[in-house]
Scaffold this motif. Structure first.
Motif, PDB file in Angstrom:
ATOM      1  N   ILE A 256       0.849  -1.197   0.000  1.00 42.67           N
ATOM      2  CA  ILE A 256       0.000   0.000   0.000  1.00 42.67           C
ATOM      3  C   ILE A 256       0.884   1.245   0.000  1.00 42.67           C
ATOM      4  N   ILE A 257       0.584   2.212  -0.871  1.00 39.83           N
ATOM      5  CA  ILE A 257       1.316   3.482  -0.868  1.00 39.83           C
ATOM      6  C   ILE A 257       0.597   4.499   0.002  1.00 39.83           C
ATOM      7  N   ASP A 258      -0.697   4.657  -0.211  1.00 48.25           N
ATOM      8  CA  ASP A 258      -1.447   5.619   0.599  1.00 48.25           C
ATOM      9  C   ASP A 258      -2.935   5.280   0.562  1.00 48.25           C
ATOM     10  N   GLU A 259      -3.603   5.797   1.566  1.00 48.47           N
ATOM     11  CA  GLU A 259      -5.043   5.655   1.679  1.00 48.47           C
ATOM     12  C   GLU A 259      -5.648   6.843   0.928  1.00 48.47           C
ATOM     13  N   VAL A 260      -6.601   6.581   0.044  1.00 48.56           N
ATOM     14  CA  VAL A 260      -7.067   7.668  -0.834  1.00 48.56           C
ATOM     15  C   VAL A 260      -8.586   7.685  -1.019  1.00 48.56           C
ATOM     16  N   ILE A 261      -9.053   8.784  -1.547  1.00 52.52           N
ATOM     17  CA  ILE A 261     -10.418   8.835  -2.076  1.00 52.52           C
ATOM     18  C   ILE A 261     -10.283   9.278  -3.528  1.00 52.52           C
ATOM     19  N   VAL A 262     -10.909   8.518  -4.414  1.00 55.75           N
ATOM     20  CA  VAL A 262     -10.784   8.806  -5.833  1.00 55.75           C
ATOM     21  C   VAL A 262     -12.111   9.338  -6.358  1.00 55.75           C
ATOM     22  N   SER A 263     -12.063  10.439  -7.095  1.00 50.67           N
ATOM     23  CA  SER A 263     -13.301  10.926  -7.704  1.00 50.67           C
ATOM     24  C   SER A 263     -13.195  10.819  -9.214  1.00 50.67           C
ATOM     25  N   PHE A 264     -14.344  10.705  -9.842  1.00 52.78           N
ATOM     26  CA  PHE A 264     -14.366  10.494 -11.291  1.00 52.78           C
ATOM     27  C   PHE A 264     -15.324  11.475 -11.957  1.00 52.78           C
ATOM     28  N   MET A 265     -14.837  12.164 -12.972  1.00 50.31           N
ATOM     29  CA  MET A 265     -15.691  13.055 -13.767  1.00 50.31           C
ATOM     30  C   MET A 265     -15.583  12.632 -15.212  1.00 50.31           C
ATOM     31  N   LYS A 266     -16.651  12.118 -15.723  1.00 46.66           N
ATOM     32  CA  LYS A 266     -16.614  11.602 -17.085  1.00 46.66           C
ATOM     33  C   LYS A 266     -16.689  12.762 -18.076  1.00 46.66           C
ATOM     34  N   GLY A 267     -15.842  12.678 -19.120  1.00 50.90           N
ATOM     35  CA  GLY A 267     -15.894  13.701 -20.175  1.00 50.90           C
ATOM     36  C   GLY A 267     -17.213  13.613 -20.916  1.00 50.90           C
ATOM     37  N   PRO A 268     -17.751  14.644 -21.505  1.00 49.18           N
ATOM     38  CA  PRO A 268     -17.131  15.970 -21.581  1.00 49.18           C
ATOM     39  C   PRO A 268     -17.443  16.876 -20.381  1.00 49.18           C
ATOM     40  N   LYS A 269     -18.126  16.307 -19.362  1.00 49.35           N
ATOM     41  CA  LYS A 269     -18.476  17.169 -18.237  1.00 49.35           C
ATOM     42  C   LYS A 269     -17.383  17.178 -17.184  1.00 49.35           C
ATOM     43  N   SER A 270     -16.220  17.669 -17.603  1.00 51.96           N
ATOM     44  CA  SER A 270     -15.105  17.811 -16.669  1.00 51.96           C
ATOM     45  C   SER A 270     -14.339  19.053 -17.068  1.00 51.96           C
ATOM     46  N   PHE A 271     -13.359  19.434 -16.265  1.00 52.09           N
ATOM     47  CA  PHE A 271     -12.597  20.654 -16.556  1.00 52.09           C
ATOM     48  C   PHE A 271     -11.935  20.597 -17.928  1.00 52.09           C
ATOM     49  N   THR A 272     -11.341  19.433 -18.241  1.00 50.24           N
ATOM     50  CA  THR A 272     -10.624  19.298 -19.513  1.00 50.24           C
ATOM     51  C   THR A 272     -11.541  18.858 -20.643  1.00 50.24           C
ATOM     52  N   ALA A 273     -12.762  18.490 -20.306  1.00 54.18           N
ATOM     53  CA  ALA A 273     -13.727  17.895 -21.242  1.00 54.18           C
ATOM     54  C   ALA A 273     -13.356  16.447 -21.579  1.00 54.18           C
ATOM     55  N   GLU A 274     -12.350  15.905 -20.864  1.00 49.51           N
ATOM     56  CA  GLU A 274     -11.983  14.489 -21.035  1.00 49.51           C
ATOM     57  C   GLU A 274     -12.332  13.746 -19.745  1.00 49.51           C
ATOM     58  N   ASP A 275     -12.237  12.424 -19.784  1.00 46.70           N
ATOM     59  CA  ASP A 275     -12.400  11.665 -18.544  1.00 46.70           C
ATOM     60  C   ASP A 275     -11.328  12.130 -17.563  1.00 46.70           C
ATOM     61  N   THR A 276     -11.754  12.493 -16.370  1.00 48.78           N
ATOM     62  CA  THR A 276     -10.794  12.986 -15.384  1.00 48.78           C
ATOM     63  C   THR A 276     -10.968  12.247 -14.060  1.00 48.78           C
TER      64      THR A 276
END
Ligand code: GDP
Length: 459
Positions: free
Chosen positions: A66-86
């Motif tokens: 294990i490297i670190d304990e995390v929370i991952v969020s997902f924003m599917k494109g095009p509804k993200s800052f970059t308009a890509e999957d983020t």
């Protein structure tokens, strides 16, 4: 939408903090992070829904650690800052954990992002235009609430809308002129020529209105350079302290102690003002001080505003007069400091200076400082400072508008000469292109690259 490789960077600033965010964007963003993610009860990210988060760990796949304990969020494109999957990984905010997680993301197939590359993607993918992209960095760098608000309005597309509407109107005119050139038998009727001329003049007026906001806009974005000058011991450091409301500059009774140039940003009614305290401009034999004096002359020449300080409790001397002489052709305010003591300055001695901007103050008691702030506002801003109107804050935009105005005027001139009507169309096309530079539609790729290279990493 265009397809690019998958990029990653730390989006938060590196240091010790609560959390850090590693941002991953691109077609494979989810796949990359999923390959190093381990959720509770073996859950993966495969079924994560857009705009949700999942708790788990980032794993070093080679060592199966294990490297670190995390929370991952997902924003599917095009509804993200970059308009890509983020995908954004929220990990612990330590330098080691953050870098380890980023390293693992890179090993899993992403590439380190260049400065500004996320925003550049938003631009290349057509989610925002160039003026909106530029506003993103202005929001980050804003020094006062006012600069922040104006950047926010720009990021929401206020300038873009105005430019788009101007370009549409211009295109209509160009089409009209071209039709006349292509079908000369349908001569541009006099009435039509008249209407076109009127439309063109309206466009020029709108461009001029935008340009008129550019001086104020630049100050709101970049701040105003104000230099405090005055011979030693008149109270320059005391004023700076009073303005900053904290003891920064050294205040002493020994003339010549402010040898280094001190620069600080203060907020005057929303205007970011960079106040520079100088060592004065008198002649000196002391080497250290000489350097200070040289530097002050340089700063005075570069300044937008000179704050000249005189000690009102003493008679003016040769040194004061020398300084007055040096600055009187620049934008200035004169402070008669130490108003709490008996006034010895004779108004006659300063008669060469504009009395509207001669202000009595006491850096010690704070009396008159509000008047100084009002004077600064008055000198640079015509009315109340608001962000209700569109402000041109960016010098690049101003330059494009100036070029557009030049071409529009040339077009107008050509239009009045029926023989040169096709020339008018060339000028107007040039104006159309110049306006397009602001939104990025007609800008060379290397200039676009340069704009984004000035961004920070992770944005
Ligand atoms: P600088 O050399 O121009 O930076 O001057 P300083 O700010 O170091 O001030 C020189 C001296 O003048 C210090 O002793 C200050 O306390 C004093 N001083 C500055 N402003 C005022 C003022 O408004 N009233 C009075 N009475 N003394 C002041």
């Amino acid at each position: 939408m265009k397809e690019f490789d998958t990029i990653a960077a730390v989006a938060t600033s590196l240091g010790e903090s609560g959390i850090s965010i590693i941002r991953v964007s691109g077609k494979n963003a989810l796949k990359v992070v999923n390959s190093i993610f381990k959720g509770k009860n073996g859950r993966t990210l495969e079924d994560i829904k857009t705009y949700t988060m999942r708790y788990g760990y980032i794993i070093d796949k080679e060592k199966n650690e294990i490297i670190d304990e995390v929370i991952v969020s997902f924003m599917k494109g095009p509804k993200s800052f970059t308009a890509e999957d983020t995908v954004e990984i929220n990990c612990h905010g330590g330098i080691i954990s953050t870098n380890k997680v980023l390293e693992e993301v890179i090993k899993a197939g992403a590439r380190i992002a260049e400065p500004g590359e996320f925003t550049k993607r938003a631009f290349l993918n057509g989610r925002i235009d160039l003026s909106q992209a530029e506003a993103v960095i202005d929001i980050i760098r804003a020094k006062t609430e006012l600069s922040m608000k104006s950047a926010l309005a720009q990021s929401e597309g206020r300038i873009s809308r105005e430019i788009k509407s101007l370009r549409e109107k211009l295109l209509g005119i160009i089409a009209h002129i071209e039709a006349t050139v292509d079908f000369p038998e349908e001569d541009l009727e006099e009435t039509t020529a008249h209407i076109i001329e009127k439309q063109l003049k309206d466009i020029i007026e709108e461009v001029e209105n935008l340009l008129n906001s550019a001086n104020e806009g630049k100050i709101i974005r970049e701040g105003l350079n104000a230099v405090i000058v005055g011979k030693p011991n008149v109270g320059k450091s005391s004023l700076l302290n009073a303005l900053l409301m904290e003891k920064r500059a050294i205040v002493t009774d020994i003339p010549g102690t402010t040898r280094d140039i001190i620069e600080e940003f203060i907020n005057i009614n929303g205007i970011p003002v960079k106040i520079i305290d100088t060592a004065g401009i008198r002649e000196t034999d002391d080497i250290v001080e000489k350097i200070g004096v040289e530097k002050s002359r340089e700063k005075i020449n570069e300044a937008d505003l000179i704050i000249l300080m005189l000690d009102a409790s003493k008679n003016l001397d040769k040194e004061d007069i020398e300084i007055i002489d040096y600055i009187k052709d620049k934008k200035y305010v004169v402070l008669l400091n130490k108003s709490d003591l008996e006034n010895k300055i004779n108004k006659k001695d300063i008669k060469e200076l504009n009395s509207e901007y001669v202000i009595e103050i006491s850096a010690k008691t704070g009396e008159g400082i509000e008047n100084l702030k009002e004077a600064i506002k008055h000198l640079f801003f015509k009315g109340e400072i608001t962000t209700k109107d569109t402000l041109i804050t960016n010098t690049r935009h101003k330059e494009s508008l100036l070029r557009a105005k030049e071409s529009l005027n040339a077009g107008l001139l050509a239009l009045n000469n029926t023989m040169a009507i096709d020339l008018a169309s060339i000028d107007l096309k040039q104006a159309f292109a110049s306006l397009g530079e602001i939104t990025g539609e007609t800008l060379e790729e290397d200039i676009i690259d340069k704009i984004f290279s000035e961004f920070c990493i992770g944005k």
